[in-house]
Design a protein around this motif. Structure first.
Motif, mmCIF file in Angstrom:
data_model
loop_
_atom_site.group_PDB
_atom_site.id
_atom_site.type_symbol
_atom_site.label_atom_id
_atom_site.label_comp_id
_atom_site.label_asym_id
_atom_site.label_seq_id
_atom_site.Cartn_x
_atom_site.Cartn_y
_atom_site.Cartn_z
ATOM 1 N N MET A 153 -2.522 -10.524 -7.051
ATOM 2 C CA MET A 153 -3.589 -9.536 -6.872
ATOM 3 C C MET A 153 -3.009 -8.180 -6.481
ATOM 4 O O MET A 153 -3.417 -7.145 -7.019
ATOM 5 C CB MET A 153 -4.570 -10.008 -5.798
ATOM 6 N N ALA A 154 -2.061 -8.189 -5.553
ATOM 7 C CA ALA A 154 -1.406 -6.946 -5.151
ATOM 8 C C ALA A 154 -0.611 -6.358 -6.313
ATOM 9 O O ALA A 154 -0.571 -5.131 -6.497
ATOM 10 C CB ALA A 154 -0.505 -7.200 -3.952
ATOM 11 N N GLU A 155 0.016 -7.215 -7.094
ATOM 12 C CA GLU A 155 0.739 -6.743 -8.295
ATOM 13 C C GLU A 155 -0.207 -6.045 -9.257
ATOM 14 O O GLU A 155 0.119 -4.998 -9.819
ATOM 15 C CB GLU A 155 1.398 -7.929 -9.016
ATOM 16 N N SER A 156 -1.385 -6.627 -9.457
ATOM 17 C CA SER A 156 -2.367 -6.017 -10.358
ATOM 18 C C SER A 156 -2.769 -4.639 -9.858
ATOM 19 O O SER A 156 -2.913 -3.696 -10.645
ATOM 20 C CB SER A 156 -3.604 -6.911 -10.493
ATOM 21 N N ALA A 157 -2.957 -4.516 -8.551
ATOM 22 C CA ALA A 157 -3.288 -3.205 -7.977
ATOM 23 C C ALA A 157 -2.148 -2.217 -8.203
ATOM 24 O O ALA A 157 -2.383 -1.044 -8.519
ATOM 25 C CB ALA A 157 -3.583 -3.353 -6.491
ATOM 26 N N ALA A 158 -0.912 -2.685 -8.069
ATOM 27 C CA ALA A 158 0.249 -1.815 -8.287
ATOM 28 C C ALA A 158 0.354 -1.393 -9.751
ATOM 29 O O ALA A 158 0.763 -0.269 -10.060
ATOM 30 C CB ALA A 158 1.521 -2.526 -7.849
ATOM 31 N N ILE A 159 -0.013 -2.284 -10.641
ATOM 32 C CA ILE A 159 0.006 -1.959 -12.074
ATOM 33 C C ILE A 159 -1.033 -0.901 -12.395
ATOM 34 O O ILE A 159 -0.779 0.051 -13.129
ATOM 35 C CB ILE A 159 -0.246 -3.238 -12.916
ATOM 36 N N LEU A 160 -2.223 -1.061 -11.829
ATOM 37 C CA LEU A 160 -3.327 -0.146 -12.117
ATOM 38 C C LEU A 160 -3.193 1.181 -11.367
ATOM 39 O O LEU A 160 -3.732 2.193 -11.806
ATOM 40 C CB LEU A 160 -4.661 -0.811 -11.734
ATOM 41 N N SER A 161 -2.491 1.173 -10.247
ATOM 42 C CA SER A 161 -2.390 2.376 -9.411
ATOM 43 C C SER A 161 -0.936 2.650 -9.013
ATOM 44 O O SER A 161 -0.567 2.529 -7.840
ATOM 45 C CB SER A 161 -3.254 2.198 -8.160
ATOM 46 N N PRO A 162 -0.087 3.035 -9.963
ATOM 47 C CA PRO A 162 1.341 3.214 -9.678
ATOM 48 C C PRO A 162 1.642 4.363 -8.723
ATOM 49 O O PRO A 162 2.725 4.425 -8.147
ATOM 50 C CB PRO A 162 1.933 3.479 -11.063
ATOM 51 N N ASP A 163 0.677 5.255 -8.547
ATOM 52 C CA ASP A 163 0.879 6.399 -7.659
ATOM 53 C C ASP A 163 0.506 6.086 -6.215
ATOM 54 O O ASP A 163 0.655 6.937 -5.332
ATOM 55 C CB ASP A 163 0.046 7.583 -8.151
ATOM 56 N N LYS A 164 0.041 4.885 -5.959
ATOM 57 C CA LYS A 164 -0.382 4.509 -4.615
ATOM 58 C C LYS A 164 0.594 3.511 -4.002
ATOM 59 O O LYS A 164 1.295 2.788 -4.718
ATOM 60 C CB LYS A 164 -1.785 3.910 -4.656
ATOM 61 N N ILE A 165 0.611 3.465 -2.687
ATOM 62 C CA ILE A 165 1.379 2.448 -1.980
ATOM 63 C C ILE A 165 0.515 1.207 -1.865
ATOM 64 O O ILE A 165 -0.615 1.278 -1.361
ATOM 65 C CB ILE A 165 1.796 2.947 -0.580
ATOM 66 N N VAL A 166 1.008 0.080 -2.343
ATOM 67 C CA VAL A 166 0.266 -1.182 -2.275
ATOM 68 C C VAL A 166 0.950 -2.107 -1.283
ATOM 69 O O VAL A 166 2.135 -2.427 -1.433
ATOM 70 C CB VAL A 166 0.171 -1.860 -3.661
ATOM 71 N N LEU A 167 0.208 -2.517 -0.263
ATOM 72 C CA LEU A 167 0.727 -3.402 0.767
ATOM 73 C C LEU A 167 0.101 -4.782 0.657
ATOM 74 O O LEU A 167 -1.105 -4.903 0.434
ATOM 75 C CB LEU A 167 0.430 -2.834 2.160
ATOM 76 N N LEU A 168 0.929 -5.804 0.797
ATOM 77 C CA LEU A 168 0.464 -7.192 0.866
ATOM 78 C C LEU A 168 0.851 -7.708 2.257
ATOM 79 O O LEU A 168 2.025 -7.990 2.504
ATOM 80 C CB LEU A 168 1.114 -8.045 -0.229
ATOM 81 N N PRO A 169 -0.097 -7.802 3.186
ATOM 82 C CA PRO A 169 0.244 -8.133 4.580
ATOM 83 C C PRO A 169 1.096 -9.387 4.745
ATOM 84 O O PRO A 169 1.974 -9.421 5.609
ATOM 85 C CB PRO A 169 -1.131 -8.299 5.235
ATOM 86 N N GLU A 170 0.859 -10.398 3.916
ATOM 87 C CA GLU A 170 1.683 -11.606 3.954
ATOM 88 C C GLU A 170 2.431 -11.700 2.636
ATOM 89 O O GLU A 170 1.877 -12.100 1.613
ATOM 90 C CB GLU A 170 0.822 -12.852 4.182
ATOM 91 N N GLU A 171 3.700 -11.320 2.667
ATOM 92 C CA GLU A 171 4.496 -11.222 1.438
ATOM 93 C C GLU A 171 4.644 -12.559 0.729
ATOM 94 O O GLU A 171 4.800 -12.624 -0.481
ATOM 95 C CB GLU A 171 5.883 -10.660 1.779
ATOM 96 N N ASN A 172 4.606 -13.653 1.484
ATOM 97 C CA ASN A 172 4.800 -14.978 0.895
ATOM 98 C C ASN A 172 3.503 -15.644 0.452
ATOM 99 O O ASN A 172 3.507 -16.831 0.107
ATOM 100 C CB ASN A 172 5.526 -15.878 1.897
ATOM 101 N N ALA A 173 2.407 -14.905 0.453
ATOM 102 C CA ALA A 173 1.139 -15.461 -0.020
ATOM 103 C C ALA A 173 1.163 -15.490 -1.545
ATOM 104 O O ALA A 173 0.893 -14.492 -2.214
ATOM 105 C CB ALA A 173 -0.035 -14.628 0.487
#
Length: 307
Positions: A68-88
């Motif tokens: 899900m965080a990857e999808s946000a990063a794909i759609l919004s490359p100009d934004k910082i995308v954080l995933l609070p639990e990296e191993n989720a």
């Protein structure tokens, strides 16, 4: 300090940091209740993907799992995308790799590859169009009937879509560990215990469980149906996190999980403390390499264009 006081303190700290960072917090409905409560937007994968693409915020905090965080990063490359639990992570997403998919595409060279968003960025880069449980039927219906379809990675959702559309599809042998746990026997037992309850089922469940449903839909669709229905009792066949929104939005109704095993450990890995830490440290950040991102973006944008 009581648990309630600790949650209240963390909630205040997260809200303060969110304002300081110009951040938007997105939470899937399977998240812990206290995490949902600090979110700006709560929804299923489709809703969250759309909102991630449209936000003016500089930072996106995605309370969900890695894809899900990857999808946000794909759609919004100009934004910082954080995933609070990296191993989720998502076991279903791990059931298909880009290499395996390329091999299958060589077997069926003219096929249109439809990828459930529960896939990695590398896999999305090999696909033609993405889908979520909310729009999978529409996505498949949008594909010309003379085109063969490879549907990845969830065979249960694929089976549901094939049944609804009448399209023959090559289904990947993947599944959601949490939804696939639900058995017909458990649903029947719940129905015996609550004979007046309607059965709400997510299409990631097995076909024989879906067949017992009064209504089948994505998480957002199930909540909407419960709100609008005249029924007062419901048996719920999806991850336990949805119960928070169901009770919140339908306080005059009763809900019963089809089985207590409907708990996704990956979705529950995110805590308020981790959300606070992510905003404090601006880590962990989720990024996608430019070459993979450009290819994966095409399949996501095609999905978002289907109304």
């Amino acid at each position: 300090m009581t648990v309630e006081e600790k949650i209240s303190q963390l909630t205040d700290e997260v809200k303060r940091l969110k304002t300081e960072r110009n951040a938007l917090i997105l939470a899937h409905v399977y998240q812990r209740p206290e995490v949902q409560e600090v979110a700006d937007i709560i929804g299923d994968s489709l809703e969250l993907s759309r909102r991630a693409a449209a936000t003016d915020a500089e930072v996106i905090v995605f309370c969900g799992v890695h894809f899900m965080a990857e999808s946000a990063a794909i759609l919004s490359p100009d934004k910082i995308v954080l995933l609070p639990e990296e191993n989720a992570g998502c076991p279903m997403a791990d059931m298909v790799t880009a290499e395996e998919l390329r091999a299958k595409k060589r077997e069926i060279p003219n096929a249109v590859v439809v990828a459930y968003v529960n896939t990695s960025a590398e896999v999305k880069a090999e696909c033609d169009i993405c889908c979520t449980s909310a729009n999978a039927v529409k996505i498949v219906q949008s594909i010309p009937e003379d085109k063969p379809i490879i549907f990845i990675p969830d065979k249960n959702l694929g089976s549901y879509v094939a049944n609804k559309t009448g399209r023959a599809m090559t289904l990947w042998e993947g599944w959601c560990n949490t939804h696939d746990w639900v058995t017909p026997e458990e649903v029947r037992k719940a129905k015996e215990e609550h004979p007046n309850a309607l059965v709400l089922i997510h299409p990631e469940c097995r076909p024989e469980v879906v067949a017992l449903a009064d209504y089948v839909s994505s998480t957002t669709g199930l909540i909407k149906y419960a709100k609008e229905s005249d029924a007062k009792e419901f048996i719920v066949g999806t991850e336990a996190g949805i119960m928070h929104q169901l009770y919140k939005q339908c306080p005059d109704k009763d809900f019963y999980l089809a089985t207590r095993r409907l708990v996704c450990p990956n979705m529950k890995a995110t805590t308020l403390e981790k959300v606070k830490q992510a905003l404090e440290t601006m880590q962990p950040q989720i990024t996608v390499s430019p070459d993979i991102r450009q290819k994966a973006l095409v399949s996501l944008e095609k999905m978002l264009a289907v109304k």
